[in-house]
Structures are given as structure tokens and as C-alpha cells.
Write a protein that holds these residues in place. Sequence first.
Motif, mmCIF file in Angstrom:
data_model
loop_
_atom_site.group_PDB
_atom_site.id
_atom_site.type_symbol
_atom_site.label_atom_id
_atom_site.label_comp_id
_atom_site.label_asym_id
_atom_site.label_seq_id
_atom_site.Cartn_x
_atom_site.Cartn_y
_atom_site.Cartn_z
ATOM 1 N N UNK A 126 30.711 38.414 70.142
ATOM 2 C CA UNK A 126 30.352 38.886 69.019
ATOM 3 C C UNK A 126 29.572 38.082 68.143
ATOM 4 N N UNK A 127 30.167 36.743 68.117
ATOM 5 C CA UNK A 127 29.237 35.805 66.943
ATOM 6 C C UNK A 127 28.535 34.564 67.831
ATOM 7 N N UNK A 128 28.155 34.700 69.113
ATOM 8 C CA UNK A 128 27.404 33.687 69.763
ATOM 9 C C UNK A 128 25.874 34.040 69.969
ATOM 10 N N UNK A 129 25.034 33.269 69.472
ATOM 11 C CA UNK A 129 23.537 33.559 69.864
ATOM 12 C C UNK A 129 23.169 32.246 70.642
ATOM 13 N N UNK A 130 21.726 32.563 70.947
ATOM 14 C CA UNK A 130 21.306 31.619 71.857
ATOM 15 C C UNK A 130 20.746 30.361 70.987
ATOM 16 N N UNK A 131 21.036 29.197 71.736
ATOM 17 C CA UNK A 131 20.882 27.761 70.893
ATOM 18 C C UNK A 131 22.262 27.374 70.338
ATOM 19 N N UNK A 132 23.242 28.208 70.170
ATOM 20 C CA UNK A 132 24.625 27.629 69.785
ATOM 21 C C UNK A 132 24.975 26.798 71.017
ATOM 22 N N UNK A 133 25.984 25.772 70.289
ATOM 23 C CA UNK A 133 26.476 24.940 71.128
ATOM 24 C C UNK A 133 28.010 25.466 71.253
ATOM 25 N N UNK A 134 28.550 25.375 72.605
ATOM 26 C CA UNK A 134 30.160 25.697 72.821
ATOM 27 C C UNK A 134 30.931 24.985 73.609
ATOM 28 N N UNK A 135 32.082 25.058 73.672
ATOM 29 C CA UNK A 135 33.078 24.267 74.553
ATOM 30 C C UNK A 135 33.473 25.520 75.600
ATOM 31 N N UNK A 136 33.778 25.094 76.793
ATOM 32 C CA UNK A 136 34.215 26.104 77.626
ATOM 33 C C UNK A 136 35.736 25.653 77.967
ATOM 34 N N UNK A 137 36.536 26.797 77.997
ATOM 35 C CA UNK A 137 38.095 26.305 78.368
ATOM 36 C C UNK A 137 38.313 27.349 79.650
ATOM 37 N N UNK A 138 39.121 26.880 80.176
ATOM 38 C CA UNK A 138 39.794 27.751 81.382
ATOM 39 C C UNK A 138 41.343 27.726 81.323
ATOM 40 N N UNK A 139 41.999 29.076 81.242
ATOM 41 C CA UNK A 139 43.530 29.025 81.461
ATOM 42 C C UNK A 139 43.747 29.322 82.830
ATOM 43 N N UNK A 140 44.703 28.522 83.421
ATOM 44 C CA UNK A 140 45.260 28.917 85.086
ATOM 45 C C UNK A 140 46.520 28.562 84.866
ATOM 46 N N UNK A 141 47.283 29.119 86.174
ATOM 47 C CA UNK A 141 48.372 28.491 86.308
ATOM 48 C C UNK A 141 48.447 27.295 87.279
ATOM 49 N N UNK A 142 49.451 26.353 86.629
ATOM 50 C CA UNK A 142 49.578 25.067 87.095
ATOM 51 C C UNK A 142 51.019 24.748 87.686
ATOM 52 N N UNK A 143 51.303 24.167 88.581
ATOM 53 C CA UNK A 143 52.403 23.856 89.043
ATOM 54 C C UNK A 143 52.765 22.157 89.123
ATOM 55 N N UNK A 144 53.850 21.882 88.279
ATOM 56 C CA UNK A 144 54.275 20.770 88.183
ATOM 57 C C UNK A 144 55.764 20.491 88.418
ATOM 58 N N UNK A 145 56.377 19.687 89.319
ATOM 59 C CA UNK A 145 57.590 19.706 89.596
ATOM 60 C C UNK A 145 58.393 20.936 89.997
ATOM 61 N N UNK A 146 57.835 21.744 90.754
ATOM 62 C CA UNK A 146 58.275 23.032 90.946
ATOM 63 C C UNK A 146 58.416 24.080 90.042
ATOM 64 N N UNK A 147 57.712 23.779 88.801
ATOM 65 C CA UNK A 147 57.773 24.656 87.754
ATOM 66 C C UNK A 147 56.180 25.297 87.554
ATOM 67 N N UNK A 148 56.131 26.520 87.580
ATOM 68 C CA UNK A 148 54.587 26.991 87.155
ATOM 69 C C UNK A 148 54.382 27.460 85.968
ATOM 70 N N UNK A 149 53.358 27.145 85.208
ATOM 71 C CA UNK A 149 53.110 27.502 83.790
ATOM 72 C C UNK A 149 51.871 27.786 83.717
ATOM 73 N N UNK A 150 51.214 28.531 82.775
ATOM 74 C CA UNK A 150 49.979 28.621 82.361
ATOM 75 C C UNK A 150 49.558 27.405 81.266
#
Length: 121
Positions: free
Chosen positions: A25-49
Motif C-alpha cells: 500500500x505505501x511502497x513506491x519506486x525508489x523506497x528503501x526496504x528491509x526484507x524479512x522471512x518467517x519460517x519454521x526452524x528446528x532446534x533441540x527437537x523443538x519446532x518454532x516459527x
Amino acid sequence: AGSPYIGLVPGYRGTAIPVSGDQLLFVKKGDRIDVLVTFEAAAKDVKEKVTATILQNVIVINTRKPDHTDEMGVIELLCNPNEAQYLALSEAQGKISIAVRAPGDVSMRPMEMASFRKLFR
């Protein structure tokens, strides 16, 4: 004075990724952004987003906004070849989100991955 050219330059790639319409909605050509990714990770047999900021201070070279905010749009980013690879991997791995930066904010800083487990301990 006209606006500076914002497009492809040698050594960089125009990398298009799908993004939800409400995020565009509020993004336009020339803006600078950060890119984030949400995913499921496993650590010590525990999965979490978890959410990780994978790219910072990336220039938007184009957007295609959908007719309705609940539909997907597309954002094209100016990436070096390495960043383009991480963007493609992130798209395959999880859900991509973007965060628009304030004009003039080009700072880069280390970012710890976010998780609810860390938030609530």
C-alpha cells in the motif's frame, strides 16, 4: 531537478518477489526496504516459527499493486547476485514480509532472529 534514475545498473539484478497487497500500500519506486522471512526452524527437537531480516537497505525499482489488498502483488528489488540468491531461497523457505525505511535511513545493523520463545522468556 528531476528524480534520479532508479532501475537496473551493471552488476545488479532486478529480482521480483510476491508480496501481500496490504504490504505494498505505501511502497513506491525508489523506497528503501528491509526484507524479512518467517519460517519454521528446528532446534533441540523443538519446532518454532522465527523471523529473520535477510536483506537491509534494498532499493525498490518497481511495484505491481493488486486491485485488492487481500491479493498478492509483486515488488522488484535491486539486488546484487548474492542477495538475489538469498531472496529466492527465502521465497522457497517461508513467508516474505517487507519493512519500509524512513527517507535517508541507510544504516545496516546486526539483527537477531525473532521468536515468540525469546519474546516471552
